[in-house]
Scaffold this active site. Structure first.
Site, PDB file in Angstrom:
ATOM      1  CG  ASN A   1      14.874  50.282  58.089  1.00  0.00           C
ATOM      2  OD1 ASN A   1      14.222  49.876  59.066  1.00  0.00           O
ATOM      3  ND2 ASN A   1      15.167  49.520  57.064  1.00  0.00           N
TER       4      ASN A   1
ATOM      5  CE  LYS B   1      15.610  49.420  72.980  1.00  0.00           C
ATOM      6  NZ  LYS B   1      16.371  49.948  71.819  1.00  0.00           N
ATOM      7  CB  ALA B   2      11.159  53.541  71.782  1.00  0.00           C
TER       8      ALA B   2
ATOM      9  N   GLY C   1      16.595  44.371  62.739  1.00  0.00           N
ATOM     10  CA  GLY C   1      17.821  45.123  62.960  1.00  0.00           C
ATOM     11  C   GLY C   1      19.032  44.377  62.435  1.00  0.00           C
TER      12      GLY C   1
ATOM     13  CD  GLU D   1      13.267  42.237  57.976  1.00  0.00           C
ATOM     14  OE1 GLU D   1      12.065  42.327  58.239  1.00  0.00           O
ATOM     15  OE2 GLU D   1      13.887  43.066  57.274  1.00  0.00           O
TER      16      GLU D   1
ATOM     17  CB  CYS E   1      15.448  45.002  55.250  1.00  0.00           C
ATOM     18  SG  CYS E   1      13.684  45.290  55.125  1.00  0.00           S
TER      19      CYS E   1
ATOM     20  CD  GLU F   1      22.253  44.170  54.948  1.00  0.00           C
ATOM     21  OE1 GLU F   1      22.214  43.265  55.809  1.00  0.00           O
ATOM     22  OE2 GLU F   1      21.290  44.915  54.709  1.00  0.00           O
TER      23      GLU F   1
END
Lengths: 508, 508
Positions: free
Chosen positions: B148, B173-174, B228, B252, B289, B371
């Site tokens: 994001n 890590k993309a 994520g 997170e 977030c 969420e």
């Protein structure tokens, strides 16, 4: 004060001081009482949110009470741990000094890490709000006491002191090695906290292995500290971090504390090194987490006779308890049978000195580099600089690593120090790892497996950080901010304001 | 510079920039190359042990290169993330400003936390040695990029910046949401590091879910950062902490970011609050977030019409990708069907406003407090102060909690702020949680489940601390100490000497 489940001297359900084994396991009802009291002590306006100076006062009251109870506590500790009076008296002083250090750091502001950035409407890429960061307590902390320091790493030890300083209620799981001492120490602490006005539930004691595990799983426990064996530490760590709500687990497990000696150091101080080494690895019957387990010396050091003589001169002394004695005996027996390991000196099952060489160590690395808790150490001879470097590189994480060298060794030292730094939390020069000073700059921790959580320490001011989390207040009016965040800095603590450390008030 | 497995633009094995999906999974051989290069970059005399000012120079070089590449990178980000140009341009500036902040903090000394206690032969109970503590890098760090924030929480984001500042080589890590941007950003960073003289392996990029898991299990990886979802974060956390050698995992995960509004605030600024709220929860298509997921207002607030109108005025905009869009649609559908939840406004599957009351929320707490990532939020009405307090207490850990109040609410605020502090890492007053300033005092983190590891932050100067461990040098001669620990303090950094913060040199 807290109902102190299971630890009130006159409790009908709790243990009876003076009995040989006062540590009947805490019952489920008693554990619930302890957890509920600790949880109740955590939220405002109880222990956790108390003003730092008030909290510092409670902590100093505990220190004073322990000092005053020294004459009662030390004899109990002597009987239960078999350690001598002078050592235990010093340990009380160390523990109470540690409590006072945390109180001082609280008042100085170091434990709060107050950081203030005033608003900046011109900031790029976006205007910046007023932000004020402070460390707040996590909540109730569970401490698993160790056996080998009945004061300094037990009921009133570093984990307890740092958690109280952080503002966390503490529940200690007593070590079965000194049950009566645990009960009496807790009673002194609880009484002192009560007299000083700390809330009920600020401190509690529980007993029993399964009880400790149950507490560790309880959602009201927010962090745990542990000092003990690698298997126990790993098992408890896994419980803590795989709970539905994972919590931080700070475990000090095991350490070999290797010492590396250069040829120049042998030439200059060989005999002192031999004497100092034997003194260090047999101190406290070798029952220190910082005991030097291996001494690397150049071949041809010529110190064998002196080392053997020094070991032979070590007075026999009982170990902490039968379980530890039995572990030492079998560990020593195992080490003696490793191919390439020779016995240089042994007093039955007392202080023992073994010997091997770097090539032999590298060939049987895992067997030789398994910690044996007790008064045994291995002299390892190296032939050249390459073998010395290989020896350093053979180690995993340790609490300490020591280099004995001379000024002429500066180039070698510059090569070895980074390698030692990569493998240890404390790097010593021309000293011995036993004895851990309690001070601002101390670090007692190290890469795995010496600790789980190498970024933290269990000794020194920053130990409190393990039990705190930051909170940032954004654009909050002075009138409702905690005093430590107010513009006027009423307590005069050290803060970082707009990037600069200061005790000045904030102008905005 | 590192062979940059899988990311060199002209590599025959790596992806081809400009292709629509350049992120073929990193092969096992490429991963091994990346890990070996990172591990080689870690020990002295490579990245980890570089002088702070040298490291600061490398980090500024990365910032400059990213700023210079903005015109190339932003269009790729626009295409891959569907986010608008102004937002992405601001994000580049935020990311490069963050890198420069860490470089400044390195040079100031804050990131090293140098603490020096000089020897004290008179110290009680035992003489104190000279101890010098400094933070050193853990080693190679693995960063799981988020979708994001294609810059600020991705390849060149806060985890990467703080780990580089700490002295750790980084492997990212993309995120598959912006593969070409990841490759191009990494190429810019690697080239800048190479030009600046940083060692090979300082930075690398890998792709593929399984590849990331394999890397996380690799013993050369010493810590990991993640941003994520809750399920992914929990799964990766468990892998990290149950490895044979457990490593810290900073995740997170998710956050509801509740906002509580007093009657006085409604009376004074009701319409501004309504407008600000809708702006905040729909900002970036609700893909923050820190999106405010619930707004607690007193019954009879009279703002329904204005809120509905504001939501209706929000321009439709595409979400980051189809997976996120689909998650939002099903989450919104789920929420709409919860008993007691009413729809106030919805634009098909776009920005939506729901409504409920505190008693209804408490009756279906787990359903309502789940969420939903995207542009939806719930207005929750409370009848009195008791319901307001009950609402606050219904929450678990969050990144933020916000109070809108007036001066006349001071007593209420003093009651609520400790409750909010217990549940959030950032507490805002009369603001909106979206937008996270990068500064010394910022804290971006919070109690579980908003993060795993609530004692740490992913934004702000102390984020680097996640990737550092302390080492204390005992009685070590000045000549062989790192410069930052020498008596003369050649770089003039801020240090704590015998308990006092100073830039002065040490006299002993």
């Amino acid at each position: 004060m807290t109902p102190a489940p299971g630890i009130e001297p006159n409790s009908t359900t709790g243990p009876t001081p003076g009995a040989k084994h006062p540590s009947a396991d805490t019952t489920p009802a008693q554990l619930e009482q302890a957890l509920a009291a600790a949880a109740a002590a955590a939220p405002a306006p109880a222990f956790g949110s108390s003003e730092p100076s008030v909290r510092a006062g409670w902590i100093r009251a505990v220190a004073d009470a322990l000092d005053a109870a020294k004459d009662e506590l030390v004899p109990i500790a002597m009987r239960e741990s078999a350690l001598p009076e002078a050592r235990l008296t010093g340990e009380v002083a160390r523990s109470t000094g540690q409590l006072r250090m945390f109180a001082d750091a609280l008042e100085e502001g170091a434990l709060l890490e107050v950081t203030i950035d005033t608003a900046d409407a011109q900031a790029k890429p976006v205007p910046r709000p007023d932000l004020r960061r402070v460390l707040v307590p996590l909540g109730p902390v569970l401490v698993f006491a160790a056996s080998n320091f009945p004061f300094a790493f037990s009921v009133c030890g570093g984990d307890t002191a740092s958690a109280l300083a952080a503002g966390c209620p503490v529940i200690v799981k007593a070590h079965p090695g000194h049950p009566e001492l645990s009960v009496r120490t807790a009673a002194v602490m609880i009484d002192a906290l009560k007299q000083a006005g700390a809330p009920d539930g600020t401190f509690g004691l529980i007993s029993g292995f399964d009880v400790g595990v149950t507490a560790l799983k309880d959602p009201r426990i927010t962090a745990a500290g542990f000092t003990g064996s690698v298997p126990a530490g790993k098992a408890l760590h896994e419980i803590a971090v795989t709970r539905p709500e994972p919590i931080p687990f700070y475990g000090e497990l095991g350490s070999l504390n290797p010492v590396f000696v250069t040829q120049a150091a042998i030439d200059a101080r060989g005999k002192d090194i031999a004497t100092g080494y034997v003194g260090s690895f047999t101190l406290g019957v070798g029952q220190f987490c910082t005991k030097p387990g291996l001494l690397f010396v150049p071949s041809g050091h010529g110190l064998q006779d002196q080392l053997v003589e020094a070991v032979g001169g070590v007075a026999q002394a009982p170990m902490l308890n039968d379980r530890i004695k039995s572990g030492f005996t079998s560990g020593l027996d195992r080490l003696r049978k490793v191919d390439g390991v020779r016995v240089w000196s042994t007093a039955g099952d007392g202080a023992s000195l073994l010997q091997t060489t770097v090539p032999e160590l590298l060939a049987r690395r895992d067997e030789i580099l398994e910690e044996c808790f007790g008064p045994v150490s291995i002299v390892v001879e190296y032939n050249d600089r390459d073998e010395l470097v290989q020896a350093v590189e053979a180690f995993d994480g340790n609490l300490t690593a020591t280099l004995h060298a001379e000024d002429a060794d500066a180039d070698l030292a510059r090569e070895l120090l980074p390698l030692l730094t990569a493998r240890a939390g404390r790097v010593l020069w021309n000293g011995w790892p036993t004895g851990v000073a309690v001070s601002w700059a101390q670090h007692h921790g190290g890469p795995f497996p010496s600790t789980v959580g190498s970024i933290h320490t269990s000794v020194g001011v920053t130990a409190a950080r393990r039990f705190q989390r930051p909170v940032a207040y954004q654009d909050t009016p002075d009138a409702v901010l905690p005093d430590v965040l107010k513009d006027s800095n009423p307590a005069g603590i050290t803060r970082r304001v707009n990037g600069t450390v200061t005790t000045a008030e904030v102008t905005r």
